[in-house]
Design an enzyme around this catalytic site. Structure first.
Site, PDB file in Angstrom:
ATOM      1  N   PRO A   2       0.731  -1.194   0.280  1.00 60.91           N
ATOM      2  CA  PRO A   2      -0.010   0.209  -0.075  1.00 60.91           C
ATOM      3  C   PRO A   2       0.778   1.331  -0.039  1.00 60.91           C
ATOM      4  CG  PRO A   2      -0.638  -1.492   1.864  1.00 60.91           C
ATOM      5  CD  PRO A   2       0.633  -2.016   1.165  1.00 60.91           C
ATOM      6  N   GLU A   3       0.611   2.111  -1.028  1.00 60.58           N
ATOM      7  CA  GLU A   3       1.430   3.278  -1.020  1.00 60.58           C
ATOM      8  C   GLU A   3       0.476   4.598  -0.625  1.00 60.58           C
ATOM      9  OE1 GLU A   3       4.521   3.829  -1.888  1.00 60.58           O
ATOM     10  OE2 GLU A   3       5.168   1.871  -2.689  1.00 60.58           O
ATOM     11  N   HIS A  92      -4.866 -13.802   9.833  1.00 66.81           N
ATOM     12  CA  HIS A  92      -4.307 -12.782   9.724  1.00 66.81           C
ATOM     13  C   HIS A  92      -5.199 -11.547  10.069  1.00 66.81           C
ATOM     14  CE1 HIS A  92      -1.425 -14.989   7.499  1.00 66.81           C
ATOM     15  NE2 HIS A  92      -2.194 -15.391   6.657  1.00 66.81           N
ATOM     16  N   ARG A 114       1.517 -10.131   6.336  1.00 62.12           N
ATOM     17  CA  ARG A 114       3.088 -10.131   6.591  1.00 62.12           C
ATOM     18  C   ARG A 114       3.306  -9.549   7.867  1.00 62.12           C
ATOM     19  NH1 ARG A 114       6.150  -9.264   1.213  1.00 62.12           N
ATOM     20  NH2 ARG A 114       7.805  -9.727   2.509  1.00 62.12           N
ATOM     21  N   ARG A 159      22.097  17.770  -2.750  1.00 64.41           N
ATOM     22  CA  ARG A 159      21.994  16.325  -3.071  1.00 64.41           C
ATOM     23  C   ARG A 159      22.268  16.040  -4.571  1.00 64.41           C
ATOM     24  NH1 ARG A 159      17.651  15.098   1.124  1.00 64.41           N
ATOM     25  NH2 ARG A 159      17.581  12.871   0.192  1.00 64.41           N
TER      26      ARG A 159
END
Ligand SMILES: [Zn+2]
Length: 280
Positions: A2-3, A92, A114, A159
């Protein structure tokens, strides 16, 4: 995984069901997430009202009077809303929040095969939350009006790494995961290997706009399925179907029609770009 868009869509789906609601019970079946779910969580939350449901980066923030429940979906987590008695929990289904919401009793079930997700309690108000170890280092939100080309330009001066990697680091702006980094750089016409500090201010402005636009479209794509929402289920990205470069290596560029999308690996992560449209 999931983002940010999946987390934002989750927030939008949960918010009307829970805001203003009172937690009636918390059932913790397995505390072993990325960090242990606090032992006293049920006692802390019972009887408390959910004031707001916010998002910071990929964290969902359940704001209560006395503190904040911080949840993260990790690699494979999801929240599901049950409006009637939920089915028997599977292996789960680690946590249930029972909320007496504006439209009745809801069971919100956290599933995480997970177990890289998190469910933590942060005591106190806004200042304490901002200083929280998980949140204090996060970059700006991509939809924050302060996230401008000038901001991105200033923050990238020191950077020397490739802009793709700098975006993934998340300390300048949050939410630009691997898919969205490739897509945003394509949108902005920037070669992902370009040293961040070499980007001009106009190119930074294009990139900042591209990031907000790509993430906004991904949220819209997820939002269009809100009616049938059962939770972010670990698929990587609502945006995949509309991807311009991601996993399109070897295929023709959809913009210039002459270029062929290339795949390279940067710091162990795949990057996709059009060598014709994207310049250093
Ligand atoms: Zn192209």
């Amino acid at each position: 995984m999931p983002e940010l868009p999946e987390v934002e869509v989750t927030r939008r789906a949960l918010a009307p069901e829970v805001i203003g609601g009172v937690v009636r019970a918390v059932v913790v079946r397995d505390r072993r997430l990325r960090w242990p779910v606090p032992a006293g969580l049920a006692r802390r939350l019972a009887g408390q009202r959910i004031l707001r449901l916010e998002r910071r980066g990929k964290y969902l923030l359940w704001r209560f009077e006395r503190g904040t429940l911080i949840s993260h979906l990790g690699m494979s987590g999801s929240w599901r809303i049950h409006r009637t008695a939920p089915p028997r929990p599977g292996p789960h289904d680690h946590v249930d929040l029972v909320v007496d919401g504006p439209d009745g009793l809801r069971v919100l079930r956290l599933t995480d095969p997970r177990r890289f997700g998190a469910l933590l309690w942060a005591r106190g108000g806004e200042p304490a939350l901002r200083r929280h170890a998980l949140l204090s280092h996060l970059g700006i939100e991509p939809f924050d009006p302060r996230f401008t080309g000038a901001f991105l330009h200033e923050r990238t001066r020191g950077r020397g790494s490739a802009i793709k990697q700098v975006l993934l680091a998340g300390d300048i702006v949050v939410g630009v995961g691997n898919i969205y980094a490739s897509e945003s750089l394509f949108d902005a016409g920037i070669d992902p290997r370009t040293a961040a500090r070499r980007l001009s201010r106009p190119r930074c402005a294009r990139l900042a706009r591209a990031i907000a636009s790509v993430l906004g479209r991904a949220i819209d794509a997820g939002g269009s399925s809100l009616r049938d929402f059962t939770g972010a289920d670990g698929r990587s990205g609502y945006f995949m179907a509309g991807a311009q470069v991601y996993e399109r290596n070897g295929l023709g560029c959809l913009r210039c029609r002459d270029g062929t999308i290339r795949r390279i690996v940067q710091s162990g992560r795949a990057t996709y770009f059009c060598p014709r449209c994207q310049r250093r």
